[in-house]
Design a protein around this motif. Structure first.
Motif, PDB file in Angstrom:
ATOM      1  N   LYS A  90      37.026  46.993  39.005  1.00 27.16           N
ATOM      2  CA  LYS A  90      36.150  48.169  38.973  1.00 27.16           C
ATOM      3  C   LYS A  90      36.784  49.353  39.693  1.00 27.16           C
ATOM      4  CE  LYS A  90      31.432  46.412  38.462  1.00 27.16           C
ATOM      5  NZ  LYS A  90      30.099  46.293  39.113  1.00 27.16           N
ATOM      6  N   GLU A  98      36.469  41.085  40.165  1.00 31.49           N
ATOM      7  CA  GLU A  98      35.656  42.056  39.418  1.00 31.49           C
ATOM      8  C   GLU A  98      35.570  43.383  40.174  1.00 31.49           C
ATOM      9  OE1 GLU A  98      31.197  42.522  37.416  1.00 31.49           O
ATOM     10  OE2 GLU A  98      31.561  41.014  38.962  1.00 31.49           O
ATOM     11  N   THR A 127      36.286  35.167  41.649  1.00 26.95           N
ATOM     12  CA  THR A 127      35.963  35.994  40.490  1.00 26.95           C
ATOM     13  C   THR A 127      35.195  37.260  40.868  1.00 26.95           C
ATOM     14  OG1 THR A 127      35.888  33.991  39.149  1.00 26.95           O
ATOM     15  CG2 THR A 127      34.973  35.981  38.180  1.00 26.95           C
ATOM     16  N   THR A 171      30.908  43.348  31.742  1.00 28.65           N
ATOM     17  CA  THR A 171      31.229  44.553  32.521  1.00 28.65           C
ATOM     18  C   THR A 171      32.349  45.369  31.898  1.00 28.65           C
ATOM     19  OG1 THR A 171      30.607  43.347  34.525  1.00 28.65           O
ATOM     20  CG2 THR A 171      31.823  45.415  34.826  1.00 28.65           C
ATOM     21  N   LEU A 229      33.696  38.353  32.867  1.00 28.91           N
ATOM     22  CA  LEU A 229      33.899  39.803  32.939  1.00 28.91           C
ATOM     23  C   LEU A 229      33.492  40.558  31.681  1.00 28.91           C
ATOM     24  CD1 LEU A 229      37.411  39.861  34.663  1.00 28.91           C
ATOM     25  CD2 LEU A 229      35.195  40.252  35.748  1.00 28.91           C
TER      26      LEU A 229
END
Length: 419
Positions: free
Chosen positions: A124, A120, A116, A32, A29
């Motif tokens: 977000k 994510e 995962t 991001t 991660l």
């Protein structure tokens, strides 16, 4: 909110006691999000407390040694209610999930094992929800602040116009009195009356001088009142150094401050010049300091500081903060401070016109001025003057602001409905 979301503007806190899972999640991660990890609730809480305002999303496992995930989320909720909280649970932890909803007020819970990429996407969406919620809150505060300023400005402009209209009628009546006072000595001479032949000549001489002095003061006041609502006649094209202006105003009022043993400290720092009407800016700080010399505590202290700053509407300016150590004012008196004929000290020889005039001088330059209680014990004036008043949009800016409010409301509703 339009355009791309900045997922690294605020941090994500990820908590799981399985170190390998936590390390792999951080590695996945990190491109991001600005992600911070911990292996237990205690360490996570310490990391969070270092800078609570920097965290937007908290993702935690439920079953961990020591404090459980729901306990951590409950503490984080109490500290930062706007943070977005996500709980990872196993199917067997349905009671913990219910507890998390009721106590920790979580945004979402996900079941383990979690994929995962799926996590994510969840983070977000949570970050987007936080960013939209934050912009909506900022816009609402800006909107309420703008409405409050508008109401105050409208009220003071109405009072100023009323005072100016009243001034016209008062001046007509006082002109006759002033003429009589000016012509009285000549008329006495034409009637061959020697003032020294009267029974108490000193009384008549003193009374005449007092009447002339009082009349001149009233006429000067009426002149100032008449000029208050009027915008500057000259363009605001002068380049004005506020350090120099304030320093000169302090020197002009030095005798008044010394008379009451008031110390004035100007924290001079380098700030950009502003485009303004130099004479009016000189007048602004002369009026503010004159009011302070009359109303600040005897043997008191006045602090003045400057800094480059920006308004909520986005324009750049210079902020001047002037505060004193008393006397303190009630909330009701604070609301009346810019009203005409309101005096802080209640002294009969004050007209209470300085701050009203100062308000309009700031208003004519598209700036803002407000007052609040100072930590020093008295009043704290916040004045923000734009670098270039001509560059501040009026109707166009209001239209753009309303557009931003509507965009934020639409995005907020979209998120609440789950996209």
């Amino acid at each position: 909110m339009t355009g791309q979301y900045d997922y690294k503007k605020f941090r994500v806190l990820f908590v799981d006691d399985e170190e390998q899972t936590t390390d792999l999640m951080r590695e996945y991660l990190v491109d991001t999000f600005d992600i911070v990890t911990a292996y237990n609730a205690e360490d996570a809480w310490e990391l969070f407390q270092e800078n609570p305002g920097s965290f937007a999303v908290v993702v935690t496992d439920q079953r961990m040694p020591g404090a459980q995930g729901t306990e951590l989320l409950e503490k984080i909720r109490a500290e930062r209610p706007r943070s977005i909280r996500i709980l990872c649970t196993a199917y067997a932890d349905i009671d913990a999930a219910i507890d998390a909803v009721n106590v920790g007020a979580i945004y979402k819970y996900v079941t383990k094992p979690v994929e995962t990429p799926e996590l994510e996407i969840t983070i977000k969406r949570a970050m987007e929800f936080f960013l939209i919620q934050r912009e909506r809150d900022l816009l609402m505060r800006e909107k309420m602040s703008a409405v409050q300023r508008l109401m105050m400005t409208d009220r003071l402009i109405s009072l100023g116009i009323f005072a100016a209209g009243l001034n016209h009628h008062m001046r007509n009546g006082l002109t006759a009195v002033k003429t009589f006072l000016d012509l009285a000595p000549l008329k006495l001479q034409s009637e061959n009356v020697d003032i020294r032949s009267l029974r108490n000549p000193n009384y008549w001489t003193h009374f005449y001088a007092t009447a002339q002095e009082s009349m001149n003061r009233v006429l000067e006041l009426l002149k100032e009142v008449q000029e208050i609502p009027e915008p500057p006649s000259a363009p605001t094209g002068d380049s004005v150094d506020l350090n120099e202006v304030i320093g000169s105003a302090i020197e002009r009022e030095k005798a008044a401050f010394d008379k009451r043993f008031i110390s004035v400290n100007l924290k001079s720092v380098t700030v950009p010049p502003i485009a303004a009407n130099k004479a009016m800016i000189d007048r602004l700080f002369e009026l503010l300091l004159r009011d302070e010399s009359e109303n600040a505590n005897e043997n008191g202290s006045i602090q003045i500081s400057l800094e480059a700053d920006s308004a909520e509407q986005g324009w750049d300016g210079v902020r001047v903060v002037l505060e004193d150590d008393g006397p303190g004012l009630t909330s009701a008196n604070m609301q009346c401070l810019f009203d005409p004929f309101f005096t802080r000290s209640g002294k009969p020889d004050q007209y209470g016109i300085n701050l009203l005039a100062a308000f309009f001088l700031v208003h004519h330059h598209s700036g803002t001025i407000d007052v609040e209680r100072s930590k020093m014990g008295g009043a704290r004036f916040n004045i923000l003057l734009p670098l270039d008043p001509g560059s501040i949009p009026t109707a166009q800016g209001e239209e753009a602001f309303l557009q931003r409010v509507m965009e934020a409301e639409r995005a907020w509703e979209k998120k609440l409905l789950g996209d």
